[in-house]
Each structure stands twice: as structure tokens, then as C-alpha cells.
Design a protein around this motif. Structure first.
Motif, PDB file in Angstrom:
ATOM      1  N   ALA A 151       3.375  -0.169   2.449  1.00  0.00           N
ATOM      2  CA  ALA A 151       4.512   0.635   2.290  1.00  0.00           C
ATOM      3  C   ALA A 151       4.920   0.854   0.663  1.00  0.00           C
ATOM      4  CB  ALA A 151       5.911  -0.241   2.724  1.00  0.00           C
ATOM      5  N   GLU A 152       4.738  -0.036  -0.160  1.00  0.00           N
ATOM      6  CA  GLU A 152       4.980  -0.172  -1.483  1.00  0.00           C
ATOM      7  C   GLU A 152       3.925   1.288  -2.229  1.00  0.00           C
ATOM      8  OE1 GLU A 152       6.765  -0.485  -5.226  1.00  0.00           O
ATOM      9  OE2 GLU A 152       7.225  -1.175  -3.174  1.00  0.00           O
ATOM     10  N   THR A 153       2.769   1.206  -1.672  1.00  0.00           N
ATOM     11  CA  THR A 153       1.843   1.987  -2.201  1.00  0.00           C
ATOM     12  C   THR A 153       2.016   3.464  -1.666  1.00  0.00           C
ATOM     13  OG1 THR A 153       0.139   0.819  -2.165  1.00  0.00           O
ATOM     14  CG2 THR A 153      -0.400   2.812  -2.170  1.00  0.00           C
ATOM     15  N   ARG A 154       2.656   3.741  -0.444  1.00  0.00           N
ATOM     16  CA  ARG A 154       3.311   4.847   0.108  1.00  0.00           C
ATOM     17  C   ARG A 154       4.474   5.440  -0.627  1.00  0.00           C
ATOM     18  NH1 ARG A 154       3.462   4.566   6.525  1.00  0.00           N
ATOM     19  NH2 ARG A 154       1.228   4.069   6.062  1.00  0.00           N
ATOM     20  N   HIS A 172       1.046 -17.997  12.211  1.00  0.00           N
ATOM     21  CA  HIS A 172       1.913 -17.952  11.055  1.00  0.00           C
ATOM     22  C   HIS A 172       1.218 -17.121   9.674  1.00  0.00           C
ATOM     23  CE1 HIS A 172       5.481 -18.573   8.398  1.00  0.00           C
ATOM     24  NE2 HIS A 172       4.538 -19.405   7.473  1.00  0.00           N
ATOM     25  N   GLY A 173      -0.036 -17.644   9.461  1.00  0.00           N
ATOM     26  CA  GLY A 173      -0.921 -17.081   8.385  1.00  0.00           C
ATOM     27  C   GLY A 173      -1.047 -15.600   8.710  1.00  0.00           C
ATOM     28  N   ILE A 174      -1.504 -15.300  10.127  1.00  0.00           N
ATOM     29  CA  ILE A 174      -1.728 -13.907  10.227  1.00  0.00           C
ATOM     30  C   ILE A 174      -0.391 -12.921   9.982  1.00  0.00           C
ATOM     31  CG2 ILE A 174      -2.391 -12.260  12.083  1.00  0.00           C
ATOM     32  CD1 ILE A 174      -4.351 -14.498  13.030  1.00  0.00           C
ATOM     33  N   ALA A 175       0.407 -13.490  10.618  1.00  0.00           N
ATOM     34  CA  ALA A 175       1.706 -12.644  10.423  1.00  0.00           C
ATOM     35  C   ALA A 175       2.142 -12.630   8.894  1.00  0.00           C
ATOM     36  CB  ALA A 175       3.066 -13.426  11.187  1.00  0.00           C
ATOM     37  N   THR A 176       1.938 -13.657   7.946  1.00  0.00           N
ATOM     38  CA  THR A 176       2.310 -13.645   6.800  1.00  0.00           C
ATOM     39  C   THR A 176       1.519 -12.644   5.873  1.00  0.00           C
ATOM     40  OG1 THR A 176       3.140 -15.949   6.600  1.00  0.00           O
ATOM     41  CG2 THR A 176       2.739 -14.767   4.555  1.00  0.00           C
ATOM     42  N   GLU A 177       0.199 -12.743   6.415  1.00  0.00           N
ATOM     43  CA  GLU A 177      -0.981 -11.626   5.893  1.00  0.00           C
ATOM     44  C   GLU A 177      -0.525 -10.277   6.288  1.00  0.00           C
ATOM     45  OE1 GLU A 177      -5.806 -11.110   5.818  1.00  0.00           O
ATOM     46  OE2 GLU A 177      -4.880 -12.748   6.870  1.00  0.00           O
ATOM     47  N   THR A 178      -0.533 -10.144   7.596  1.00  0.00           N
ATOM     48  CA  THR A 178       0.134  -8.977   8.044  1.00  0.00           C
ATOM     49  C   THR A 178       1.509  -8.303   7.354  1.00  0.00           C
ATOM     50  OG1 THR A 178      -0.950  -9.396  10.053  1.00  0.00           O
ATOM     51  CG2 THR A 178       0.622  -7.356  10.186  1.00  0.00           C
ATOM     52  N   ARG A 179       2.375  -9.221   7.164  1.00  0.00           N
ATOM     53  CA  ARG A 179       3.740  -8.778   6.606  1.00  0.00           C
ATOM     54  C   ARG A 179       3.272  -8.307   4.979  1.00  0.00           C
ATOM     55  NH1 ARG A 179       6.265 -12.878   7.381  1.00  0.00           N
ATOM     56  NH2 ARG A 179       6.092 -13.867   5.122  1.00  0.00           N
ATOM     57  N   ASP A 180       2.503  -9.033   4.333  1.00  0.00           N
ATOM     58  CA  ASP A 180       2.247  -8.653   3.045  1.00  0.00           C
ATOM     59  C   ASP A 180       1.537  -7.275   2.789  1.00  0.00           C
ATOM     60  OD1 ASP A 180       3.347 -11.080   2.344  1.00  0.00           O
ATOM     61  OD2 ASP A 180       1.625 -12.233   2.223  1.00  0.00           O
ATOM     62  N   THR A 181       0.463  -7.253   3.870  1.00  0.00           N
ATOM     63  CA  THR A 181      -0.311  -6.067   3.943  1.00  0.00           C
ATOM     64  C   THR A 181       0.493  -4.884   4.068  1.00  0.00           C
ATOM     65  OG1 THR A 181      -2.286  -7.287   4.620  1.00  0.00           O
ATOM     66  CG2 THR A 181      -2.264  -4.914   4.865  1.00  0.00           C
ATOM     67  N   LEU A 182       1.357  -4.885   5.165  1.00  0.00           N
ATOM     68  CA  LEU A 182       2.318  -3.854   5.367  1.00  0.00           C
ATOM     69  C   LEU A 182       3.375  -3.611   4.245  1.00  0.00           C
ATOM     70  CD1 LEU A 182       3.355  -4.605   9.052  1.00  0.00           C
ATOM     71  CD2 LEU A 182       1.816  -2.917   8.169  1.00  0.00           C
ATOM     72  N   ALA A 183       3.676  -4.619   3.376  1.00  0.00           N
ATOM     73  CA  ALA A 183       4.560  -4.438   2.513  1.00  0.00           C
ATOM     74  C   ALA A 183       3.932  -3.821   1.325  1.00  0.00           C
ATOM     75  CB  ALA A 183       5.328  -5.745   1.785  1.00  0.00           C
ATOM     76  N   ALA A 184       2.478  -4.032   1.293  1.00  0.00           N
ATOM     77  CA  ALA A 184       1.912  -3.583   0.049  1.00  0.00           C
ATOM     78  C   ALA A 184       1.429  -1.926   0.256  1.00  0.00           C
ATOM     79  CB  ALA A 184       0.463  -4.012  -0.307  1.00  0.00           C
ATOM     80  N   SER A 235       3.423   6.628  -4.039  1.00  0.00           N
ATOM     81  CA  SER A 235       2.788   7.973  -3.724  1.00  0.00           C
ATOM     82  C   SER A 235       3.798   9.126  -3.148  1.00  0.00           C
ATOM     83  CB  SER A 235       1.718   7.983  -2.478  1.00  0.00           C
ATOM     84  OG  SER A 235       1.173   9.002  -2.322  1.00  0.00           O
ATOM     85  N   LEU A 236       4.769   8.983  -2.613  1.00  0.00           N
ATOM     86  CA  LEU A 236       5.512   9.839  -2.146  1.00  0.00           C
ATOM     87  C   LEU A 236       6.603   9.945  -3.280  1.00  0.00           C
ATOM     88  CD1 LEU A 236       7.002   8.509   1.171  1.00  0.00           C
ATOM     89  CD2 LEU A 236       5.697  10.455   0.633  1.00  0.00           C
ATOM     90  N   GLU A 237       7.011   8.900  -4.100  1.00  0.00           N
ATOM     91  CA  GLU A 237       7.623   9.221  -5.654  1.00  0.00           C
ATOM     92  C   GLU A 237       6.998  10.026  -6.365  1.00  0.00           C
ATOM     93  OE1 GLU A 237       8.803   5.403  -7.113  1.00  0.00           O
ATOM     94  OE2 GLU A 237      10.449   5.104  -5.500  1.00  0.00           O
TER      95      GLU A 237
END
Length: 202
Positions: free
Chosen positions: A134-137, A120-132, A140-142
Motif C-alpha cells: 500500500a505504501e509503495t502504491r 499470528h506470524g502469517i497474519a503479521t507478515e501479511t499485514r506488513d506485506t500489505l502495508a508495504a 507511485s500514485l503520488e
């Protein structure tokens, strides 16, 4: 009693039958007491043999008792004790195995709960990392789109300016040609440009 010669010279002794005698197969009559000729009783029930029977009964019982107490009963006792010890050992071993299985099941449950929490911790960390990411990307795209949009707007403005300049020149030439065609006189360029600028602004 008489004596006769049988076959092959065998002498056969014969005696006249008298009360109280029994014939024998050999041809010789054997004397039997008169009281026992036809009424002999069962030997164990004979009162005359009771003492000897009791003596042999005591001897047999004593021998059987010694045999049982010295050989059979100790062996049976050893077998029962070994079986009791084996059953006790089996019960103790079963208790140990049960305790070990319960400990193993508890350890498995703990490991499973820990693995679930870690997953669960790995999934949460992975989700947060992917969200970050995605937000950075997205940012950058904007930013790239804003830069490209600004460049496009500049280019459009330059193109519009150039187009308007071309349109003004074309309009000036066209207006001069029209005036020349209509009145037969070429107007002054400054007057034509001023008239075109006034028309464009209006």
C-alpha cells in the motif's frame, strides 16, 4: 386261624385278632412286637442307630470334602484368579489408555499453540506485506499525481500565456478601433501596443 374260600376259588387266610397285631390290606394279619405297636420313635434319634449314623456321616463328610477340595474349590480358585488377572489387565489397559489420552491431549495443545503462533506470524507478515504494498502504491500514485500536476501546471501556464497573447492582441485591436472611433484617426500600432502593455502590467 381259619381258611375260607373267596370268590373264584381264592383262599383267604384269616386269623383272630390278638393284642399286638395289625391288620393288613390283603386280609392277612401281620404280627407286630408289643412294644412297637403304638410308640415307635423318630429313627435318627434312636440310640441303637447312632453308630451307623455317625459312620455314614463321616463317609458323607469325607466324600463331600474330597469333592469340594478336588473339584469345586480348584475351579472357584481358578475363576477368582482369572477374574483378578482380568481386572488387573483391565486396570493396566485403562492406565495405558489414560496415559495415551493425556499424551494426545498434550500434543493437541502443543499443535494448537503452534498453529496459533504460525497463524499470528502469517497474519503479521501479511499485514506488513500489505502495508508495504500500500505504501509503495501510495508513493507511485503520488509520483504519478506529481507528474500529472506538473504537466497540468505547464499546460495551464502555456494556455495562460497563449490566452494572454490573444488577450493582448485583442486588446491592441480593440484599443485601436476605440481610438479610431473616438478621434476618427487610426493610431500608430506601436503606440497602441505600448499602451496595452502598460495597462496589462499595471
Amino acid at each position: 386261624m381259619s381258611e375260607t374260600h373267596g370268590p373264584a376259588g381264592i383262599i383267604v387266610i384269616a386269623q383272630a385278632a390278638t393284642p399286638g397285631t395289625l391288620p393288613a390290606e390283603s386280609g392277612v394279619e401281620i404280627a407286630v412286637p408289643p412294644g412297637e405297636a403304638h410308640g415307635g420313635g423318630f429313627p435318627p434319634f434312636d440310640v441303637h442307630t447312632f453308630p451307623s449314623q455317625l459312620l455314614w456321616l463321616v463317609i458323607a463328610f469325607a466324600a463331600l470334602y474330597l469333592l469340594m477340595s478336588r473339584i469345586a474349590l480348584p475351579r472357584i480358585a481358578n475363576i477368582l484368579e482369572e477374574r483378578h488377572d482380568r481386572i488387573a489387565d483391565d486396570i493396566e489397559e485403562a492406565g495405558k489408555l489414560k496415559a495415551e489420552s493425556e499424551a494426545a491431549a498434550l500434543a493437541y495443545e502443543k499443535a494448537l499453540a503452534s498453529a496459533r503462533n504460525k497463524a499470528h506470524g502469517i497474519a503479521t507478515e501479511t499485514r506488513d506485506t500489505l502495508a508495504a504494498e500500500a505504501e509503495t502504491r501510495r508513493k507511485s500514485l503520488e509520483a504519478d499525481l506529481n507528474v500529472k500536476l506538473a504537466a497540468a501546471e505547464v499546460q495551464i501556464a502555456a494556455t495562460k500565456t497563449a490566452a494572454m497573447a490573444n488577450v493582448r492582441g485583442i486588446a491592441v485591436e480593440a484599443a485601436g478601433a476605440i481610438v479610431d472611433t473616438l478621434i476618427g484617426t487610426t493610431p500608430a500600432p506601436g503606440a497602441v501596443e505600448e499602451a496595452v502593455d502598460t495597462a496589462i502590467k499595471g
